[in-house]
Design a protein around this motif. Structure first.
Motif, short mmCIF file in Angstrom:
data_model
loop_
_atom_site.label_atom_id
_atom_site.label_comp_id
_atom_site.label_asym_id
_atom_site.label_seq_id
_atom_site.Cartn_x
_atom_site.Cartn_y
_atom_site.Cartn_z
N LEU A 1 -12.07 -5.60 -2.67
CA LEU A 1 -12.23 -4.86 -1.42
C LEU A 1 -13.61 -4.22 -1.42
N TYR B 1 -4.35 -5.00 -0.91
CA TYR B 1 -4.73 -4.55 0.42
C TYR B 1 -4.55 -5.65 1.46
N PHE C 1 2.15 1.41 1.75
CA PHE C 1 0.73 1.25 2.03
C PHE C 1 0.18 2.47 2.77
N VAL D 1 -3.88 -0.12 2.21
CA VAL D 1 -4.12 -0.22 0.78
C VAL D 1 -2.93 0.37 0.01
#
Length: 207
Positions: A85, A165, A183, A199
């Motif tokens: 990420l 993610y 998340f 995430v």
């Protein structure tokens, strides 16, 4: 009804013909009444991109199989890839100081002052809404998500990584689904495709 995960790679390398594999993939249908592009993208990926991505090693697709009237039924699928990420400096500066501090424990800044953290991208996740699949009612979205966790944890044990993610539409029902499953949305972040970012720490995954 028991669920079984089948790797698309295994199917491609099996004695099944390409025609049979495509017939199975095209048995997947999204919700026709939804106007959001995300639902269409989920179907488009499995129908027209999954095999190519598999062969090129861009992503790994897993089919969630069940049975209906004693015949195999594609209940849903998910696709994963190993991709760090990367949050551009401009986006990173908008994140709260508290979250910046938390994230810094998982990654590092690049030479361009962007923020990078090693992890896995949940690129696609979809439940089959074909007529047979809706009658069978053999799986939920949460079931498919938790099955994806099992593959992420397998990969994590071998090669590491810190986060899982995904990108999704700015749609409250979609975001609530991922929020309810652990998340967190990265506030003030928007991808090049105008999507929001969700995430989760791999250490907190459960299935």
């Amino acid at each position: 009804m028991a669920l079984k995960i089948i790797s698309l790679t295994d199917l491609i390398n099996s004695d099944q013909t390409e025609e049979d594999i495509k017939k199975l993939l095209f048995s997947f249908e999204t919700i026709k009444s939804r106007s959001e592009s995300g639902a269409r993208d989920v179907e488009e990926f499995l129908h027209n991109k999954a095999i190519q991505f598999e062969i090129m090693g861009i992503a790994r697709t897993y089919l969630v199989m069940s049975t209906y009237k004693k015949k195999p039924l594609l209940a849903g699928y998910f696709a994963l890839s190993t991709r760090p990420l990367i949050i551009p400096k401009r986006q990173y500066s908008k994140i709260s100081k508290n979250l910046q501090k938390r994230l810094m424990g998982f990654g590092h800044k690049t030479e361009q002052d962007a923020y990078e953290v090693k992890g896995y991208l949940l690129g696609q996740l979809g439940k089959n809404y074909s007529a047979d699949a809706q009658i069978a009612k053999c799986v939920t979205g949460q079931d498919i998500l938790h099955l994806s966790y099992s593959k992420v944890l397998d990969a994590h044990r071998i090669v590491g990584g810190r986060i899982l993610y995904l990108e999704c539409e700015h749609h409250e029902k979609v975001k609530k689904f991922y929020n309810d499953n652990g998340f967190s949305e990265l506030a003030h972040y928007e991808s090049e495709n105008k999507l929001c970012l969700m995430v989760q720490q791999i250490s907190k995954l459960q299935y």
